[in-house]
Design a protein around this motif. Structure first.
Motif, PDB file in Angstrom:
ATOM      1  N   UNK A  85       9.154   2.788   3.734  1.00  0.00           N
ATOM      2  CA  UNK A  85       9.090   4.173   4.214  1.00  0.00           C
ATOM      3  C   UNK A  85      10.455   4.796   4.461  1.00  0.00           C
ATOM      4  N   UNK A  86      11.514   4.118   4.045  1.00  0.00           N
ATOM      5  CA  UNK A  86      12.846   4.668   4.291  1.00  0.00           C
ATOM      6  C   UNK A  86      13.258   5.614   3.170  1.00  0.00           C
ATOM      7  N   UNK A  87      14.287   6.397   3.440  1.00  0.00           N
ATOM      8  CA  UNK A  87      14.796   7.338   2.445  1.00  0.00           C
ATOM      9  C   UNK A  87      15.204   6.572   1.183  1.00  0.00           C
ATOM     10  N   UNK A  88      14.730   7.059   0.043  1.00  0.00           N
ATOM     11  CA  UNK A  88      15.016   6.416  -1.235  1.00  0.00           C
ATOM     12  C   UNK A  88      13.849   5.605  -1.768  1.00  0.00           C
ATOM     13  N   UNK A  89      12.864   5.322  -0.915  1.00  0.00           N
ATOM     14  CA  UNK A  89      11.697   4.545  -1.333  1.00  0.00           C
ATOM     15  C   UNK A  89      10.604   5.470  -1.868  1.00  0.00           C
ATOM     16  N   UNK A  90       9.731   4.890  -2.701  1.00  0.00           N
ATOM     17  CA  UNK A  90       8.544   5.621  -3.137  1.00  0.00           C
ATOM     18  C   UNK A  90       7.614   5.738  -1.940  1.00  0.00           C
ATOM     19  N   UNK A  91       7.182   6.951  -1.630  1.00  0.00           N
ATOM     20  CA  UNK A  91       6.337   7.184  -0.453  1.00  0.00           C
ATOM     21  C   UNK A  91       5.010   6.442  -0.582  1.00  0.00           C
ATOM     22  N   UNK A  92       4.576   5.755   0.473  1.00  0.00           N
ATOM     23  CA  UNK A  92       3.282   5.060   0.441  1.00  0.00           C
ATOM     24  C   UNK A  92       2.134   6.018   0.095  1.00  0.00           C
ATOM     25  N   UNK A  93       1.290   5.588  -0.819  1.00  0.00           N
ATOM     26  CA  UNK A  93       0.175   6.432  -1.263  1.00  0.00           C
ATOM     27  C   UNK A  93      -0.912   6.489  -0.195  1.00  0.00           C
ATOM     28  N   UNK A  94      -1.684   7.567  -0.214  1.00  0.00           N
ATOM     29  CA  UNK A  94      -2.841   7.674   0.678  1.00  0.00           C
ATOM     30  C   UNK A  94      -3.858   8.631   0.075  1.00  0.00           C
ATOM     31  N   UNK A  95      -5.111   8.410   0.389  1.00  0.00           N
ATOM     32  CA  UNK A  95      -6.218   9.299   0.037  1.00  0.00           C
ATOM     33  C   UNK A  95      -7.122   9.383   1.254  1.00  0.00           C
ATOM     34  N   UNK A  96      -7.143  10.563   1.894  1.00  0.00           N
ATOM     35  CA  UNK A  96      -7.854  10.724   3.162  1.00  0.00           C
ATOM     36  C   UNK A  96      -8.609  12.047   3.196  1.00  0.00           C
ATOM     37  N   UNK A  97      -9.535  12.166   4.128  1.00  0.00           N
ATOM     38  CA  UNK A  97     -10.282  13.406   4.317  1.00  0.00           C
ATOM     39  C   UNK A  97      -9.525  14.314   5.287  1.00  0.00           C
ATOM     40  N   UNK A  98      -9.461  15.607   4.946  1.00  0.00           N
ATOM     41  CA  UNK A  98      -8.776  16.538   5.839  1.00  0.00           C
ATOM     42  C   UNK A  98      -9.765  17.135   6.841  1.00  0.00           C
ATOM     43  N   UNK A  99      -9.310  18.110   7.600  1.00  0.00           N
ATOM     44  CA  UNK A  99     -10.116  18.688   8.673  1.00  0.00           C
ATOM     45  C   UNK A  99     -11.384  19.373   8.158  1.00  0.00           C
ATOM     46  N   UNK A 100     -11.375  19.782   6.885  1.00  0.00           N
ATOM     47  CA  UNK A 100     -12.537  20.446   6.291  1.00  0.00           C
ATOM     48  C   UNK A 100     -13.457  19.477   5.562  1.00  0.00           C
ATOM     49  N   UNK A 101     -13.051  18.194   5.516  1.00  0.00           N
ATOM     50  CA  UNK A 101     -13.847  17.203   4.800  1.00  0.00           C
ATOM     51  C   UNK A 101     -13.450  17.026   3.357  1.00  0.00           C
ATOM     52  N   UNK A 102     -12.423  17.777   2.931  1.00  0.00           N
ATOM     53  CA  UNK A 102     -11.919  17.652   1.563  1.00  0.00           C
ATOM     54  C   UNK A 102     -10.973  16.459   1.439  1.00  0.00           C
ATOM     55  N   UNK A 103     -10.983  15.837   0.257  1.00  0.00           N
ATOM     56  CA  UNK A 103     -10.104  14.694   0.011  1.00  0.00           C
ATOM     57  C   UNK A 103      -8.685  15.166  -0.301  1.00  0.00           C
ATOM     58  N   UNK A 104      -7.723  14.545   0.361  1.00  0.00           N
ATOM     59  CA  UNK A 104      -6.311  14.840   0.116  1.00  0.00           C
ATOM     60  C   UNK A 104      -5.612  13.555  -0.282  1.00  0.00           C
ATOM     61  N   UNK A 105      -4.975  13.559  -1.440  1.00  0.00           N
ATOM     62  CA  UNK A 105      -4.209  12.404  -1.918  1.00  0.00           C
ATOM     63  C   UNK A 105      -2.767  12.823  -2.136  1.00  0.00           C
ATOM     64  N   UNK A 106      -1.850  11.952  -1.791  1.00  0.00           N
ATOM     65  CA  UNK A 106      -0.441  12.262  -2.031  1.00  0.00           C
ATOM     66  C   UNK A 106      -0.200  12.483  -3.520  1.00  0.00           C
ATOM     67  N   UNK A 107      -0.921  11.758  -4.355  1.00  0.00           N
ATOM     68  CA  UNK A 107      -0.751  11.879  -5.805  1.00  0.00           C
ATOM     69  C   UNK A 107      -1.109  13.275  -6.316  1.00  0.00           C
ATOM     70  N   UNK A 108      -1.891  14.026  -5.526  1.00  0.00           N
ATOM     71  CA  UNK A 108      -2.262  15.390  -5.932  1.00  0.00           C
ATOM     72  C   UNK A 108      -1.035  16.280  -6.105  1.00  0.00           C
ATOM     73  N   UNK A 109       0.042  15.937  -5.408  1.00  0.00           N
ATOM     74  CA  UNK A 109       1.214  16.810  -5.380  1.00  0.00           C
ATOM     75  C   UNK A 109       2.343  16.337  -6.293  1.00  0.00           C
ATOM     76  N   UNK A 110       2.157  15.170  -6.906  1.00  0.00           N
ATOM     77  CA  UNK A 110       3.223  14.623  -7.743  1.00  0.00           C
ATOM     78  C   UNK A 110       3.503  15.554  -8.920  1.00  0.00           C
ATOM     79  N   UNK A 111       4.800  15.792  -9.140  1.00  0.00           N
ATOM     80  CA  UNK A 111       5.301  16.676 -10.198  1.00  0.00           C
ATOM     81  C   UNK A 111       4.913  18.134  -9.965  1.00  0.00           C
ATOM     82  N   UNK A 112       4.364  18.429  -8.768  1.00  0.00           N
ATOM     83  CA  UNK A 112       3.953  19.803  -8.467  1.00  0.00           C
ATOM     84  C   UNK A 112       4.660  20.376  -7.244  1.00  0.00           C
TER      85      UNK A 112
END
Length: 299
Positions: A153-180
């Motif tokens: 989790x330190x600067x320079x590392x690949x951020x740990x992946x996650x897929x979780x439900x948000x406050x509305x019940x929608x799925x949020x994945x870190x991968x959703x934002x890659x290259x975006x």
């Protein structure tokens, strides 16, 4: 002769724990003494910081208030540097006592603190200098695990992946934002006063950069969903994404080596951690702002 050897063996078995305990007590006293000079400086700086906070609160003249704020920033910088100086002394202390569990304990405490954030390599070097017995102790195994999460989790590392439900019940994945998008993960809680104090600043960053491919994901450590949801509504921060560690039964805070909040992590479009800030300070705000400015001006 054999009886004498047996007696010596039994004596060593019974006395060695006592000797170890004596040594640890001596080491603990030595450590306490080594902390006194820096503790004295820290106490003086803490007193001055408290005084300046009061002066700023009472000052009505904007120009004078700004000058007081600048002075307060200088005091916080001095306090941070004093903490780092003490950490370096603790590193030296641990190197000199490779057989001491007490020396390892102080390393375990420091590794999750703000002051230790930029010293991953030093923590590893010092830990590897401990004897095998100390490294393999219960505390040693805890330290080894902390270093694992620190590294990922330190600067320079690949951020740990996650897929979780948000406050509305929608799925949020870190991968959703890659290259975006660039993603700022903000670990907070409704009961955390410094976290709440930073929200106006975070809102300004979101307003300024959201249209330039910048996203915020707030991750709460609240245990009660109603407190978390009420705080989001009250602070009017519904614009960005919100996740709960408790609601998701997640390990995201552990994965990102969060030992205290507020705690922020900035991730670039390639999924690489490019900034990390523990605690609340004007320095942290300035560094994050400057980093975002350099990112979006460069693009």
């Amino acid at each position: 002769m054999k009886q004498l050897q047996l007696f010596i063996l039994l004596l060593s078995l019974f006395t060695s724990p006592f000797i170890i305990a004596q040594n640890e007590t001596s080491i603990e006293k030595e450590l306490a003494e080594s902390h006194k000079p820096n503790q004295k400086i820290q106490d003086s700086l803490s007193k001055l910081i408290k005084e300046y906070n009061l002066k700023i609160e009472l000052e009505t003249d904007t120009a004078k208030r700004n000058l007081l704020t600048l002075r307060l920033d200088t005091l916080w910088n001095a306090k941070d540097q004093n903490d780092i100086n003490q950490l370096k002394l603790d590193f030296d202390f641990a190197r000199k006592h490779p057989n001491s569990l007490k020396a390892l304990e102080i390393m375990k405490i420091n590794v999750g603190r703000f002051t230790g954030m930029n010293f991953y390599d030093t923590f590893v070097e010092v830990f590897q200098n401990f004897s095998p017995e100390v490294q393999n102790s219960a505390t040693g195994k805890e330290m080894s695990e902390r270093l694992k999460y620190f590294k990922q989790s330190k600067v320079g590392s690949i951020a740990p992946a996650f897929t979780l439900k948000d406050i509305t019940g929608q799925t949020v994945s870190l991968s959703d934002f890659k290259e975006k998008k660039y993603v700022l993960i903000d670990f907070w809680a409704s009961w955390c006063a410094p976290c709440l104090e930073e929200l106006p600043y975070i809102k300004e960053l979101y307003k300024k950069y959201h249209q330039q491919e910048f996203e915020i994901i707030s991750v709460t450590q609240d245990q009660k969903a109603d407190l978390w949801k009420n705080a989001i509504a009250k602070e009017k921060i519904e614009s960005w994404k919100h996740l709960s560690v408790t609601e998701n039964k997640a390990t995201i805070d552990k994965d990102y080596f969060v030992y205290g909040i507020p705690h922020k992590v900035l991730i670039d479009k390639n999924g690489v951690i490019i900034g990390k800030w523990k605690g609340s300070s004007e320095n942290n705000k300035h560094e994050l702002q400057q980093l975002l400015k350099s990112v979006f001006e460069a693009e």
